[in-house]
Structures are given as C-alpha cells and as structure tokens.
Scaffold this motif. Structure first.
Motif, mmCIF file in Angstrom:
data_model
loop_
_atom_site.group_PDB
_atom_site.id
_atom_site.type_symbol
_atom_site.label_atom_id
_atom_site.label_comp_id
_atom_site.label_asym_id
_atom_site.label_seq_id
_atom_site.Cartn_x
_atom_site.Cartn_y
_atom_site.Cartn_z
ATOM 1 N N SER A 127 72.763 91.983 11.132
ATOM 2 C CA SER A 127 71.862 92.450 12.205
ATOM 3 C C SER A 127 70.391 92.164 11.894
ATOM 4 O O SER A 127 69.916 91.065 12.161
ATOM 5 C CB SER A 127 72.109 93.922 12.510
ATOM 6 O OG SER A 127 71.856 94.729 11.378
ATOM 7 N N GLN B 46 76.901 100.625 16.973
ATOM 8 C CA GLN B 46 76.271 99.857 18.057
ATOM 9 C C GLN B 46 76.312 98.353 17.747
ATOM 10 O O GLN B 46 76.578 97.531 18.631
ATOM 11 C CB GLN B 46 74.817 100.340 18.207
ATOM 12 C CG GLN B 46 74.115 99.816 19.447
ATOM 13 C CD GLN B 46 74.828 100.244 20.727
ATOM 14 O OE1 GLN B 46 75.062 101.426 20.928
ATOM 15 N NE2 GLN B 46 75.214 99.299 21.581
ATOM 16 N N GLU C 205 79.858 97.220 18.330
ATOM 17 C CA GLU C 205 80.154 97.212 19.772
ATOM 18 C C GLU C 205 79.524 96.011 20.468
ATOM 19 O O GLU C 205 80.156 95.376 21.315
ATOM 20 C CB GLU C 205 79.563 98.471 20.404
ATOM 21 C CG GLU C 205 80.498 99.631 20.485
ATOM 22 C CD GLU C 205 79.905 100.675 21.410
ATOM 23 O OE1 GLU C 205 78.978 101.378 20.967
ATOM 24 O OE2 GLU C 205 80.361 100.758 22.559
ATOM 25 N N ASN C 206 78.259 95.714 20.138
ATOM 26 C CA ASN C 206 77.568 94.579 20.778
ATOM 27 C C ASN C 206 78.327 93.288 20.539
ATOM 28 O O ASN C 206 78.483 92.473 21.441
ATOM 29 C CB ASN C 206 76.148 94.408 20.219
ATOM 30 C CG ASN C 206 75.222 95.483 20.713
ATOM 31 O OD1 ASN C 206 75.567 96.212 21.652
ATOM 32 N ND2 ASN C 206 74.076 95.637 20.073
ATOM 33 N N GLU D 92 81.754 93.283 22.396
ATOM 34 C CA GLU D 92 81.555 93.110 23.838
ATOM 35 C C GLU D 92 81.375 91.620 24.183
ATOM 36 O O GLU D 92 81.895 91.141 25.190
ATOM 37 C CB GLU D 92 80.311 93.886 24.239
ATOM 38 C CG GLU D 92 80.388 94.454 25.626
ATOM 39 C CD GLU D 92 79.154 95.289 25.929
ATOM 40 O OE1 GLU D 92 78.686 96.024 25.025
ATOM 41 O OE2 GLU D 92 78.674 95.173 27.065
ATOM 42 N N GLN D 93 80.665 90.898 23.318
ATOM 43 C CA GLN D 93 80.449 89.468 23.575
ATOM 44 C C GLN D 93 81.720 88.650 23.384
ATOM 45 O O GLN D 93 81.921 87.636 24.035
ATOM 46 C CB GLN D 93 79.403 88.905 22.607
ATOM 47 C CG GLN D 93 77.998 89.410 22.784
ATOM 48 C CD GLN D 93 77.132 88.925 21.619
ATOM 49 O OE1 GLN D 93 76.999 87.732 21.377
ATOM 50 N NE2 GLN D 93 76.553 89.849 20.878
#
Ligand code: GLY
Length: 353
Positions: free
Chosen positions: A181, A211, A214-215, A218-219
């Motif tokens: 990240s 988070q 999850e990001n 989701e992609q």
C-alpha cells in the motif's frame, strides 16, 4: 462476485442483529470450533438475535479442515432442518471461516453466511474476500470456491484472548498489506509495540489493513491480476510452511509468510529495484519479532520442489509478486532455479542461520 459488507464493530450485538436482519432466513445456525466454543461463544451467547440458533461445533486447528468435517457440517445442517433459506454464522479463525464458508456455499447449492472472525489472521485475511475451501489430498486449500459472506463482522475485542504468537501470525498479513500500500502505513506497522499491545491502536491498523484487502479484491475478485499482490511472501512462505510441517515442527502461517517476505523482498530488490533501506528495515522487524526458520543447503531442493507444486504455479514456472517500491506492485515475475538458490542463501545469511 457480489461485494461483502465488512464492518469494524463497536457494538457486536447491534452489528450482528442488523447483519442477521439483512438476511431473511427460516433457520439460523452457528458454526464454531472447540476453542471458539469456550473462548468466544460466551461473548455472544446472550445476544437476543441468536437465541434460536442451532449450534454446530467442530474440532479445532487445520487438521480438521477436511472432507470429514465438511460432511459433518452438511449433515448437521440437513439433520437440523436447514433449507436453502437458512443462514449460517461462522464464529472462529480462518479454519472455521474457510470451511464454514465452503459448507454454506455448497449446501443445497448455497445458503447465505456471515463471518465473525476471532483471530487476527482471519480478520485481516481469511474471512474477507470470499475464498472458501478445505485441505485435500495433503494439499492446503485444494478444494473450494470463491463465494463471499453476506457480512464480515470484525470485533477486535476477541483479540484480547489471543496469545502473542497468534497476534504476530496475523500481523504478518498486515505487514504484507502495508508493503503493497503506502510507505506511511508500512512505517506505522513497523513501529507497533508488541510489548504493551494497545488494542485501540491495533483496531485502527486492522481497519486500514482490511480496507487495503477489500480494495484489491473489489478490483479483481477471482485473482486474474492485481489480487496476486496479496500473494507477496506466499510463494516462498508456503514452501517454508510445508518444510516445517514435513520436519514435524509446524509453524504458524503468518510466521512462514514473514520469512517468505524476507526472500521475496530480496528478489524485489534484485529484479525490480526495491529500495535497500526498506528491505533492511523490514528484515530487521521480521528477525526481531518472528525469529528465524532454520534450514541448511541440503534442504534447498526440497524447498524448490514445494514452490513448483504450489497451486499458483504451472508448467514448472515459479511465479512471484514483487515490489519496485512500497505500493509499486509487479505481478507475474518468475525466477530461475539458480536465482531461487541464491535467494535462499541470502535468507540464511541475513537471518543468521
Ligand atoms: N489470502 C489472499 C487472498 O485472499 O487472495
């Protein structure tokens, strides 16, 4: 794959009540293992929203993540009147959420389920992102499906009953999330004090970590591309885990991942220019908190064999996720056998074994 709702809980009773209300059902079931029955079930036992629930208890630990346990859960569901409109709550670590998620996703072609992860590893990794499954034929997570929970309820209160080793095991996945990240998040993770655990600070870090996962999910929910970033440290980590198990000294998953990160950041430095100072600082943190998995050069071939058998790899090509910088992800990087041998030399020298 539909998106699951991930909630960092401040009032588990209210959050669970709401999550259950969002899933109309005829019967409610709670799956737990022998540990979570004793340590975690008492925390939720008084909640009105689960007073009608049928409880299913399975053996704890990875040895029970198998066909027999899965069949037992299916049978308990069936014998206790579950229909395709029933709802299952999984209360436990990654073994319970993986197996319970798989049982729910296959029973009568799929019933809804909610995860309440109770270990750090399950909170930041296993229970989020819809991977479910069991071990089979001696291979970890060999059979399973992608199928997200309706909701994942994360309550860091459960972490207070976790020992430091299990906290550190989950923390390795958080460190991985930091590395993929931002430098700021990576740096705050390296500064966390495990001597006097501040659970409020840990909760903030857990929320950030979830988070990040999850990001990515989701992609790319089915791991065709960027979700492979989550495999950082795992190509070598799984080989370390298998070697330790074969030598009858099993290690916690996160420990193997942390040692795998040492190796894969070294590759990152060599192949795509990951900065040397960040490599050094990360290794220092891992050495200090996770110690070292000792092995000698006679075991290099076995480790190489484990890497070639990993389900992420095919046709003898070993795939890595590497980093050119913190947050600068390079998926689908391969390495030759010689490079892997050199990497194992580096691990032993830098970790002092
Ligand atoms: N544990 C890595 C993933 O969920 O993709």
């Amino acid at each position: 794959m539909s998106k699951q709702e991930v909630i960092i809980c401040h009032n588990l009773n209210e959050n669970l009540n709401k999550a259950i209300a969002q899933c109309p059902h005829d019967k409610l079931f709670i799956l737990m293992d022998e540990h979570t029955r004793n340590l975690c079930m008492p925390i939720i036992a008084g909640f009105a929203c689960i007073k009608e629930a049928t409880l299913i208890c399975i053996g704890a630990e990875d040895v029970h993540k198998n066909m027999e346990t899965l069949a037992y859960v299916w049978k308990e569901l069936g014998d206790n009147g579950a229909s395709r409109h029933s709802l299952l709550i999984n209360l436990g670590g990654g073994m319970v959420t993986d197996l319970g998620g798989f049982a729910a996703s296959t029973f009568k072609r799929g019933i809804k389920y909610i995860n309440i992860p109770t270990t750090l590893l399950a909170m930041v990794d296993a229970s989020v992102g819809g991977k479910t499954g069991i071990n089979f034929n001696g291979l970890k997570n060999e059979v399973g499906v992608f199928s997200p929970a309706e909701s994942v309820l994360i309550d860091t209160e459960f972490l207070k009953s976790l020992d430091t080793k299990n906290l550190l095991s989950g923390y390795a996945e958080m460190l991985k999330h930091g590395l993929i990240s931002t430098t700021a998040h990576w740096a705050e993770l390296l500064n966390f004090d495990f001597q006097t655990v501040d659970y409020k600070a840990l909760q903030t870090l857990v929320a950030k970590s979830v988070q990040i996962k999850e990001n990515i999910v989701e992609q790319d929910p089915y791991e065709k591309g960027i979700r492979k970033a989550l495999n950082l440290g795992h190509t070598v980590g799984h080989a370390f885990e298998s070697l330790a198990l074969e030598n009858n000294h099993p290690v916690l998953h996160g420990y193997a991942v942390a040692w795998g990160v040492v190796c894969e950041l070294y590759f990152s430095h060599l192949k795509v220019g990951f900065p040397k100072d960040k490599l050094r600082q990360t290794i220092q943190f891992i050495k200090e908190h996770y110690g070292v998995l000792p092995f000698d050069c006679k075991q290099y071939d076995r480790l190489y064999e484990f890497m070639t058998h990993d389900k992420k790899n095919s046709a003898g090509i070993i795939n890595f996720t590497l980093l050119a910088e913190v947050g600068d992800i390079r998926i689908n990087q391969s390495a030759t056998k010689e490079e892997i041998m050199d990497m194992l030399d580096f691990y032993r020298e830098s970790m002092g074994c």
